[in-house]
Enzyme design. Structure first.
Site, short mmCIF file in Angstrom:
data_model
loop_
_atom_site.label_atom_id
_atom_site.label_comp_id
_atom_site.label_asym_id
_atom_site.label_seq_id
_atom_site.Cartn_x
_atom_site.Cartn_y
_atom_site.Cartn_z
N CYS A 79 0.88 -1.16 0.00
CA CYS A 79 0.00 0.00 0.00
C CYS A 79 0.92 1.21 0.00
CB CYS A 79 -0.85 -0.07 1.27
SG CYS A 79 -2.15 1.11 1.37
N CYS B 43 -6.96 5.53 -8.35
CA CYS B 43 -6.50 6.09 -7.09
C CYS B 43 -6.33 7.60 -7.15
CB CYS B 43 -5.17 5.44 -6.71
SG CYS B 43 -4.98 5.41 -4.94
C1 LIG Z 1 -3.53 4.96 5.52
C2 LIG Z 1 -4.27 4.37 4.38
C3 LIG Z 1 -4.85 5.22 3.44
C4 LIG Z 1 -5.53 4.69 2.35
N1 LIG Z 1 -6.06 5.56 1.44
C5 LIG Z 1 -6.76 5.07 0.40
C6 LIG Z 1 -7.35 5.95 -0.54
O1 LIG Z 1 -7.23 7.17 -0.43
N2 LIG Z 1 -8.06 5.43 -1.55
C7 LIG Z 1 -8.21 4.09 -1.69
O2 LIG Z 1 -8.88 3.66 -2.63
N3 LIG Z 1 -7.65 3.22 -0.84
C8 LIG Z 1 -6.93 3.66 0.21
N4 LIG Z 1 -6.37 2.78 1.09
C9 LIG Z 1 -6.45 1.33 0.82
C10 LIG Z 1 -7.79 0.69 1.18
O3 LIG Z 1 -8.84 1.25 0.42
C11 LIG Z 1 -8.12 0.83 2.65
O4 LIG Z 1 -7.13 0.22 3.41
C12 LIG Z 1 -9.48 0.22 3.02
O5 LIG Z 1 -9.81 0.65 4.33
C13 LIG Z 1 -9.47 -1.30 2.96
O6 LIG Z 1 -10.78 -1.77 3.21
P1 LIG Z 1 -11.05 -3.19 3.87
O7 LIG Z 1 -12.53 -3.27 4.07
O8 LIG Z 1 -10.38 -4.24 3.12
O9 LIG Z 1 -10.33 -3.13 5.29
P2 LIG Z 1 -10.57 -2.14 6.50
O10 LIG Z 1 -11.17 -0.87 6.07
O11 LIG Z 1 -9.27 -2.13 7.23
O12 LIG Z 1 -11.66 -2.88 7.40
C14 LIG Z 1 -11.44 -4.10 8.03
C15 LIG Z 1 -12.42 -4.23 9.18
O13 LIG Z 1 -12.35 -5.55 9.73
C16 LIG Z 1 -12.32 -5.46 11.13
N5 LIG Z 1 -11.66 -6.66 11.68
C17 LIG Z 1 -10.35 -6.97 11.66
N6 LIG Z 1 -10.14 -8.14 12.30
C18 LIG Z 1 -11.36 -8.57 12.72
C19 LIG Z 1 -11.80 -9.71 13.47
N7 LIG Z 1 -10.96 -10.64 13.90
N8 LIG Z 1 -13.11 -9.81 13.72
C20 LIG Z 1 -14.01 -8.87 13.30
N9 LIG Z 1 -13.63 -7.78 12.61
C21 LIG Z 1 -12.33 -7.63 12.33
C22 LIG Z 1 -11.53 -4.18 11.41
O14 LIG Z 1 -11.78 -3.71 12.71
C23 LIG Z 1 -12.12 -3.27 10.33
O15 LIG Z 1 -13.32 -2.67 10.75
C24 LIG Z 1 -5.65 3.28 2.18
C25 LIG Z 1 -5.06 2.44 3.12
C26 LIG Z 1 -4.37 2.97 4.20
C27 LIG Z 1 -3.74 2.04 5.19
#
Ligand SMILES: Cc1cc2nc3c(=O)[nH]c(=O)nc-3n(C[C@H](O)[C@H](O)[C@H](O)COP(=O)(O)OP(=O)(O)OC[C@H]3O[C@@H](n4cnc5c(N)ncnc54)[C@H](O)[C@@H]3O)c2cc1C
Length: 430
Positions: A159, A353
């Site tokens: 990332c 992005c």
């Molecule tokens: C700092 C940062 C900035 C980013 N900026 C962008 C951007 O500008 N544009 C873009 O397109 N992408 C961006 N990304 C990449 C990506 O879109 C994000 O990381 C996004 O939040 C990923 O979504 P997700 O649903 O996969 O995971 P997450 O949003 O991380 O959600 C995962 C969820 O699962 C929960 N969870 C974890 N373990 C468990 C468990 N054992 N039991 C129950 N629940 C659990 C967590 O608490 C969380 O609520 C960024 C990433 C980071 C790290």
């Protein structure tokens, strides 16, 4: 009646629940198992870390919204998935059964893979809202006593956009605070070149990002492996194309944010057939796990192979647009299965992005993600900063409303939107 569980209510899991609810029969049950009751919009974290956003501006309590939408919320979080028994073990010791499970847990942050890395060590993080708030406290103290900054990502990270964003946002914040002249900045990355982004570049991201870094006096080290971090010093090994050591550097810093490598969360790591050796969920083109066909996965927790060979491990990013398309494909496929049909929907997996610099930014579109591509486009301008704010406001609005409609798709496929934004800023359309 079928019971569908979404595991994780982050960027992917929340809209997954909304979209799944829209497609389920009235008799079907939908439960979201997550950690707590709050949704946090992670893309805003770089702004949180410099004080441009407060916690309550980028988080949403899901309890009432889920109740209104007929979604059960289990805030205990999952300790372990038991795919052979079709049930989850929750952190309070209880169990909950499912007919279909959608894993959307995001990543586990592997700070422990580099000694001294991360909030429990000597560098800061923006990967979680709590980390971003702690980083902000440190940043405020740093403004009173500025010094060198080291920003970037470590080997195995997948990332890179947020690392670049945070470097440029810091530059903007430091200039506004009138202390930029006292802050030497170095960007450290395992990418083989600036702007690789885990995608072997998109359009001219190499040229655009190198030029922006030169413009803003940010030095960089590529092919860089962080071997360890101690208070105030980062130990970095620069490697040649064959992986051999080219140089070793000890970088002093007064403030540092490094993105860690990601891996799968404890609840799934090591489950034979479900995950790869790093704990990412293996899926077919329908987002479905081949060994457990009633388990689907979306978001950062899915396994995607790297784009090509690089001297140091450089993972592929999974960004909002790609995640939205995974969500839609998964909702369509599970509702097909519930109707007794085979799943046919396939996510587009394109990379779109917006990388914000705090005042302007860079946008790119890679369709498909792996080169050669049909669309390989990047652009820079003040309109990107405006578009990023629009993305934040729109995404948070739809989470609050309980809606699942896509944003990035509209942005990418209707380039008109970009033309309009450029026109607002008097920038030439391409
Ligand atoms: C700092 C940062 C900035 C980013 N900026 C962008 C951007 O500008 N544009 C873009 O397109 N992408 C961006 N990304 C990449 C990506 O879109 C994000 O990381 C996004 O939040 C990923 O979504 P997700 O649903 O996969 O995971 P997450 O949003 O991380 O959600 C995962 C969820 O699962 C929960 N969870 C974890 N373990 C468990 C468990 N054992 N039991 C129950 N629940 C659990 C967590 O608490 C969380 O609520 C960024 C990433 C980071 C790290």
């Amino acid at each position: 009646m079928s019971h569908i569980i979404v595991l994780g209510a982050g960027l992917g899991g929340t809209i997954m629940a909304y979209e799944m609810r829209d497609r389920l029969r009235r008799s079907d049950r939908l439960t979201v198992v997550t950690l707590g009751t709050s949704f946090a919009f992670i893309p805003s974290n770089p702004w949180v870390a410099v004080g441009w956003r407060q916690r309550d501006e980028v988080t949403v309590d899901l309890s009432d919204i889920f109740k209104r939408r007929g979604i059960d919320l289990r805030p205990e979080g999952a300790k372990r998935v038991h795919p052979n028994q079709n049930r989850l073990e929750l952190n309070d010791g209880s169990f909950i059964g499912y007919d279909y499970l959608i894993i959307a847990t995001g990543p586990d942050l592997a700070f422990d893979e580099v000694p001294g890395l991360g909030p429990d060590g000597h560098t800061h993080s923006i990967c979680h809202i709590d980390h971003a708030l702690a980083t902000r406290e440190r940043f405020e103290a740093f403004l009173r006593e500025p010094g060198p900054i080291v920003i970037g990502a470590v080997q195995g990270a997948s990332c890179y956009g947020p690392a670049y964003e945070f470097a440029f946002i810091l530059d903007t914040a430091l200039r506004r605070a009138r202390v930029r002249d006292r802050v030497p900045m170095t960007f450290v990355t395992p990418e083989p070149y600036i702007g690789h982004l885990g995608l072997d570049g998109v359009g001219d991201t190499k040229g655009l990002l190198e030029s922006a870094m030169r413009d803003r006096h940010i030095k960089w080290i590529t092919n860089a492996k962080v071997t360890s971090v101690e208070a105030g010093t980062m130990h970095v090994e620069e490697v040649n194309d064959d992986g051999s050591t080219k140089a070793r550097q000890d970088l002093p810093f007064a403030f540092s944010m490094m993105l860690p490598a990601f891996r799968g969360v404890d609840a799934v790591r090591g489950i034979e057939g479900l995950v790869n050796p790093r704990g990412f969920v293996t899926i077919d083109k329908h987002q479905r796990n081949p060994a457990y066909p009633n388990i689907f996965s979306i978001g950062v927790c899915v396994a995607i192979p790297p784009v090509g060979k690089t001297p140091l491990p450089v993972g592929v990013p999974k960004t909002g647009f790609m995640i939205e398309s995974m969500v839609t494909a998964t909702a369509q496929n599970i509702s097909a299965l519930l109707r007794g049909e085979e799943p046919t929907a396939v996510a587009t997996w394109n990379a779109v992005c917006l990388a914000d610099f705090g005042d302007e930014g860079i946008a790119f579109v890679a369709q498909p993600q792996i080169p050669p591509r049909n669309v390989n486009w990047s652009s820079q301008g003040r309109w990107v900063h405006t578009a990023k704010i629009g993305f934040e406001k729109y995404f948070l609005h739809k989470v609050r409303q309980g809606k699942s409609e896509t944003f990035y798709e509209a942005l990418a496929l209707d380039m008109l939107g970009i033309k309009k934004l450029k026109a607002i800023h008097n920038e030439p359309a391409e």
